[in-house]
Design an enzyme around this catalytic site. Structure first.
Site, short mmCIF file in Angstrom:
data_model
loop_
_atom_site.label_atom_id
_atom_site.label_comp_id
_atom_site.label_asym_id
_atom_site.label_seq_id
_atom_site.Cartn_x
_atom_site.Cartn_y
_atom_site.Cartn_z
N SER A 175 -1.56 -2.65 -1.92
CA SER A 175 -2.07 -2.88 -0.56
C SER A 175 -3.29 -2.01 -0.37
CB SER A 175 -1.00 -2.52 0.47
OG SER A 175 0.12 -3.36 0.34
N LYS A 222 -2.00 -8.63 4.82
CA LYS A 222 -1.07 -7.49 4.70
C LYS A 222 -1.35 -6.44 5.77
CE LYS A 222 2.07 -4.72 3.13
NZ LYS A 222 2.14 -4.16 1.78
N LYS A 270 -1.46 5.21 4.96
CA LYS A 270 -2.54 4.67 4.14
C LYS A 270 -2.90 3.25 4.58
CE LYS A 270 -1.56 2.44 0.67
NZ LYS A 270 -1.38 1.01 0.27
#
Length: 291
Positions: free
Chosen positions: A94, A169, A237
């Protein structure tokens, strides 16, 4: 078909095992030797980045963020330098979609196809092969390699051109984070008002407020189980990438910014490696009560 697989963490290790069970020849690499040894026991073989590049028809990465993917693929002695024309790189990490497109442009010059294919579902779904894939890339490449992904996930959706998978995502991670925040806030309200959280859960889980997130996280919150299915630090993150992407395209994301601050508090107070359901700890601290 030979598949090179780099990144055998919480998600990558069980997903690689599922490919072994499906009958693919796997060459694996990870910083942690014990994870590599576990995959070798499952039928894979160990290899360095050069071997993976030279021998693989498809290279898959499942790494923490853009810098690691760039280093593994494009760095000195990176895999891309050894891959043959006509092979494919599938990045299940990701990362920022801008970086996905950059890597794809470099690989295209070498005659290498690429898909960005981040996943959602956490460790339990990685283990049983039911994660959801959000894929970016041209349709021909997607159709050619979709079957590989079906051995690791129950849902494989092409969202658009390269980078669309990671954009999707980011949207997913915003929804999950804000959902956990809302669940935490509401269940602490119930607790402070003297209502049993387990009864609240039973009452509302089948209604409009019910969700996959609530079903997975509320039992963990009630038991104070923060064994990571998805770590706070990894969600930080992802939300950093979401904020950066949003700023670049001019999308307003005030809820994302707020939940990111909550997660940063958790990181600074010992919960960085906890499951993201540890958001409940932030509300417990403010309310001076335990769920």
């Amino acid at each position: 078909m030979v598949i090179g697989f780099v990144g055998l963490g919480i998600m990558g290790k069980p997903m690689a095992k599922n490919l072994c069970r499906a009958g693919y020849t796997l060459i694996v690499n990870d910083h942690h030797k014990e994870n590599v040894d576990e995959l070798v026991q499952a039928g894979a073989r160990s290899g360095d980045l050069k071997q993976i590049g030279m021998e693989s028809d498809v290279v898959i990465t499942m790494l923490p963020n853009s810098p690691q993917v760039k280093d593994v693929m494009l760095g000195e002695n990176g895999i891309a330098g050894y891959m043959k024309k006509g092979t494919c790189f599938i990045d299940m990490s990701s990362i920022n979609p801008v970086d996905s497109r950059y890597i794809g442009d470099v690989l295209k010059e070498k005659g290498i196809d690429m898909l960005d294919a981040p996943v959602s579902g956490g460790e339990p779904k990685a283990i049983d092969g039911t994660v959801a894939f959000m894929v970016g890339g041209d349709e021909k490449t997607f159709d050619k390699y979709k079957q590989i992904l079906t051995h690791m996930g129950s849902s494989v959706t092409r969202c658009g051109e390269l980078g669309a998978g990671n954009t999707t995502k980011l949207a997913n991670q915003i929804i999950v984070a804000c959902n956990i925040q809302a669940v935490s806030e509401s269940f602490i309200l119930a607790k402070k008002a003297g209502v049993d959280p387990e009864r609240v859960f039973e009452a509302i889980k089948g209604g409009l407020a019910g969700s996959t997130v609530m079903n997975a996280k509320v039992p963990m919150m009630i038991e104070d189980n923060v064994e990571p299915g998805f770590r706070v630090d990894l969600h930080i993150k992802d939300l950093n990438n979401a904020l950066e992407c949003a700023h670049s395209v001019g999308a307003p994301v005030p809820m994302t910014a707020q939940v990111q601050e909550i997660m940063q508090y958790l990181h600074n107070n010992g919960d960085g490696s906890s499951d993201h359901s540890a958001i409940i700890h932030y509300y417990e601290k403010l309310a001076d009560t335990k769920l």
